[in-house]
Design an enzyme around this catalytic site. Structure first.
Site, PDB file in Angstrom:
ATOM      1  N   ILE A   9       0.659  -1.257   0.112  1.00 36.51           N
ATOM      2  CA  ILE A   9       0.000   0.178  -0.170  1.00 36.51           C
ATOM      3  C   ILE A   9       0.633   1.202   0.065  1.00 36.51           C
ATOM      4  CG2 ILE A   9      -0.212   0.255   2.366  1.00 36.51           C
ATOM      5  CD1 ILE A   9      -3.330   0.864   1.760  1.00 36.51           C
ATOM      6  N   THR A  10       2.191   1.057   0.348  1.00 42.15           N
ATOM      7  CA  THR A  10       3.148   2.342   0.496  1.00 42.15           C
ATOM      8  C   THR A  10       3.315   3.169  -0.887  1.00 42.15           C
ATOM      9  OG1 THR A  10       4.697   0.942   0.818  1.00 42.15           O
ATOM     10  CG2 THR A  10       3.608   2.021   2.765  1.00 42.15           C
ATOM     11  N   ASP A  13       1.068   2.350  -6.584  1.00 37.91           N
ATOM     12  CA  ASP A  13      -0.349   1.546  -7.016  1.00 37.91           C
ATOM     13  C   ASP A  13      -1.184   1.571  -5.829  1.00 37.91           C
ATOM     14  OD1 ASP A  13       0.757   1.309  -9.468  1.00 37.91           O
ATOM     15  OD2 ASP A  13       0.312  -0.751  -9.725  1.00 37.91           O
ATOM     16  N   ASP A  63       4.586  -8.757   6.032  1.00 30.91           N
ATOM     17  CA  ASP A  63       5.491  -8.999   5.138  1.00 30.91           C
ATOM     18  C   ASP A  63       4.942 -10.393   4.439  1.00 30.91           C
ATOM     19  OD1 ASP A  63       8.022  -9.991   3.802  1.00 30.91           O
ATOM     20  OD2 ASP A  63       8.605  -8.254   4.887  1.00 30.91           O
ATOM     21  N   LEU A  64       5.118 -10.301   2.966  1.00 29.15           N
ATOM     22  CA  LEU A  64       4.656 -11.412   2.221  1.00 29.15           C
ATOM     23  C   LEU A  64       5.371 -12.557   2.361  1.00 29.15           C
ATOM     24  CD1 LEU A  64       3.556  -9.270  -0.741  1.00 29.15           C
ATOM     25  CD2 LEU A  64       1.961 -10.898   0.599  1.00 29.15           C
ATOM     26  N   GLY A  86       1.836  -5.929  -3.410  1.00 31.42           N
ATOM     27  CA  GLY A  86       3.311  -6.193  -2.606  1.00 31.42           C
ATOM     28  C   GLY A  86       4.304  -6.730  -3.538  1.00 31.42           C
ATOM     29  N   TYR A 100      15.270 -13.609  -3.127  1.00 34.59           N
ATOM     30  CA  TYR A 100      14.347 -13.005  -2.338  1.00 34.59           C
ATOM     31  C   TYR A 100      13.077 -12.457  -3.269  1.00 34.59           C
ATOM     32  CZ  TYR A 100      12.354  -8.888   0.271  1.00 34.59           C
ATOM     33  OH  TYR A 100      11.553  -8.209   0.850  1.00 34.59           O
ATOM     34  N   THR A 132       2.163  -8.905 -14.798  1.00 35.94           N
ATOM     35  CA  THR A 132       2.784  -7.729 -15.373  1.00 35.94           C
ATOM     36  C   THR A 132       3.222  -8.141 -16.814  1.00 35.94           C
ATOM     37  OG1 THR A 132       5.130  -7.074 -15.479  1.00 35.94           O
ATOM     38  CG2 THR A 132       4.987  -8.875 -14.091  1.00 35.94           C
ATOM     39  N   GLU A 134       5.874  -8.039 -17.931  1.00 33.53           N
ATOM     40  CA  GLU A 134       7.382  -8.587 -17.937  1.00 33.53           C
ATOM     41  C   GLU A 134       7.078  -9.747 -18.386  1.00 33.53           C
ATOM     42  OE1 GLU A 134      10.851  -7.710 -17.243  1.00 33.53           O
ATOM     43  OE2 GLU A 134      10.003  -6.089 -18.134  1.00 33.53           O
ATOM     44  N   TYR A 161      12.722 -11.278 -11.707  1.00 34.37           N
ATOM     45  CA  TYR A 161      11.473 -10.765 -11.476  1.00 34.37           C
ATOM     46  C   TYR A 161      10.250 -11.403 -12.244  1.00 34.37           C
ATOM     47  CZ  TYR A 161       7.636  -6.956 -11.561  1.00 34.37           C
ATOM     48  OH  TYR A 161       6.632  -6.633 -11.536  1.00 34.37           O
ATOM     49  N   LYS A 165       7.312 -13.682 -11.139  1.00 33.20           N
ATOM     50  CA  LYS A 165       5.700 -13.079 -11.315  1.00 33.20           C
ATOM     51  C   LYS A 165       4.952 -14.183 -12.204  1.00 33.20           C
ATOM     52  CE  LYS A 165       5.175  -9.135  -9.561  1.00 33.20           C
ATOM     53  NZ  LYS A 165       3.546  -8.552  -8.675  1.00 33.20           N
ATOM     54  N   ARG A 196       5.416   7.677  -8.523  1.00 29.09           N
ATOM     55  CA  ARG A 196       6.364   6.601  -9.086  1.00 29.09           C
ATOM     56  C   ARG A 196       7.616   6.526  -8.188  1.00 29.09           C
ATOM     57  NH1 ARG A 196       6.505   1.421 -11.332  1.00 29.09           N
ATOM     58  NH2 ARG A 196       7.173   1.303 -13.382  1.00 29.09           N
TER      59      ARG A 196
END
Ligand code: NAP
Ligand code: GDD
Length: 371
Positions: A9-10, A13, A63-64, A86, A100, A132, A134, A161, A165, A196
């Site tokens: 949330i921080t 998006d 934390d996820l 997240g 990670y 995404t 990506e 990444y 995903k 952003r």
């Protein structure tokens, strides 16, 4: 009143989505990581005194990577909708922290799906997974007949990444099929805004444009100027996320503008906002950008000054050269209609960064530390 839970949330998006859902009358819960310094600047304006009633906006430490924490928060919140935003989302950084990123972006998604299943919330809780563009990896042969990527285009991730995903994408789809969950992927192409993160290329460019024009920075160092991206505004894209979870049937959607632009041209557009024309000369690592003209008397910038250079440290071991998405399904099925085009986006980003640099300069002059 519907209850939403947002991970991530921080930042960009999460903060726009929280605003949108609060406007729609939701109670919004957000997951934020404990940090040793404040990291809530983008949501401070919606934070409420927790002693007020009713409290429509609440933050939870989490934390996820911690499944017990994920289960506890979902149990406590009993959300109608979960938006899993997240992630460690920087593609270049994912090459440095591949394990990670697999844990957070891949297994983190599984932890949320499994928590909903364990807690018996399958029939109550709808899940949005932040997938995404990506995933496509930019392979030319995988585009559709319109020369774009759509919901049926094959995936070929080109980074840790993207690989993490892709697990998130498939496990979301699998839980939908295996357990009849309302779990959907939004395959979002790049979206940007004044909120952003500062190390993504558009924000890096608009921040440097402002600082260079105001005489606070000499040169902007970038990586691959030949990369092409389909850039939209994050405010429009969070609206699409919400629409995806309001459908009768859970499905996956591409969210994109359907146009692609070179990084080099984004640089030109950004400086042009301030009346500064940039001319590029040279090739590859020797390419440089110079001030060709300045039509705005507010900016005393020397004509001929070199303001852009390439630094190979920003190159990626494997690059996604070109992304362009086909938004046909989201426009027809979701009724999604973006309000911003690329020039409106650039205009807003540059204007906000000029204001920010000016504010920092005033604070510095007054003896305070700039932000
Ligand atoms: P972002 O600016 O990188 O924000 C990521 C958020 O995830 C931050 O709030 C961050 O918290 C949080 N986070 C990171 N690691 C976490 C962990 N281990 N546990 C819980 N939260 C964690 O990303 P964004 O641009 O807003 O994008 C939101 C989501 O959409 C991401 O999943 C991203 O991969 C995906 N996405 C973005 C785009 C795009 O163009 N923006 C396109 C497609 C998909 P901290 O503040 O503590 O770091
Ligand atoms: N970050 C960055 N910094 N990128 C640069 C730079 C630079 O100095 N110079 C050139 N680039 C190029 C990158 O090589 C890439 O081709 C393009 O600019 C965009 O880079 P980013 O803004 O970092 O975004 P991204 O496309 O790699 O990833 C973003 O969009 C994805 C959706 O396609 C992130 O938000 C991902 O989380 C998101 O999934």
């Amino acid at each position: 009143m519907k209850i939403a839970l947002i991970s991530g949330i921080t930042v960009q998006d999460g903060s726009y989505l929280a605003e949108l859902l609060l406007d729609k009358g939701y109670v919004v819960h957000g997951v934020k990581r404990r940090a040793s310094s404040f990291n809530t600047q983008r949501i401070d304006h919606i934070y409420q005194d927790q002693h007020q009633t009713p409290v429509n906006f609440k933050l939870h430490y989490g934390d996820l990577t911690d499944s017990t924490n994920v289960i506890r928060i979902i149990q406590e919140v009993q959300p109608d909708e979960i938006y899993n935003l997240g992630a460690m989302s920087h593609v270049k950084v994912s090459f440095d922290s591949p394990e990670y990123v697999a844990n957070v972006d891949g297994l983190g998604t599984l932890r949320i799906l499994e928590a909903v299943r364990i807690l018996g919330l399958i029939n109550k809780t709808r899940i949005y997974q932040a997938s995404t563009s990506e995933l496509y990896g930019g392979l030319a042969e995988n585009k559709n007949e319109k020369g774009m990527y759509d919901e049926n285009s094959p995936f070929y991730p080109r980074s840790p990444y993207g690989a993490a995903k892709i697990y998130g994408f498939w496990i979301t789809k699998n839980y939908r099929e295996a357990y009849d969950m309302f779990a959907c992927n939004g395959i979002l192409f790049n979206h940007e805004s004044p909120r952003r993160g500062e190390t993504f290329v558009t924000r890096k460019i608009t921040m440097a444009t402002a600082a260079i024009a105001l005489g606070h920075q000499d040169c902007l160092y970038l990586g691959n100027l030949d990369a092409q991206r389909d850039w939209g505004h994050a405010k429009d894209y969070v609206e699409a996320m919400w629409r995806i979870l309001q459908q009768d049937v859970p499905e996956d959607y591409v969210i994109a503008m359907g146009e692609t632009t070179y990084v080099r041209d984004f640089v030109r557009m950004s400086f042009a906002e301030l009346g500064i024309e940039i001319e590029f000369k040279g090739e590859g690592v020797n390419e440089k950008g110079y001030v060709k003209a300045c039509t705005n008397s507010l900016y005393q910038i020397e004509i001929g000054k070199q303001v852009i250079a390439v630094d190979p440290k920003y190159f990626r071991p494997t690059e996604v050269d070109l992304l362009i998405g086909d938004p046909t399904k989201s426009k027809t099925q979701l009724g999604w209609a973006p309000q911003y085009d690329l020039s409106g986006l650039v205009q807003e980003m540059v204007a906000m960064d000029v204001d920010r640099v000016k504010k920092d300069m005033m604070l510095k002059k007054a003896g305070f530390r700039a932000s």
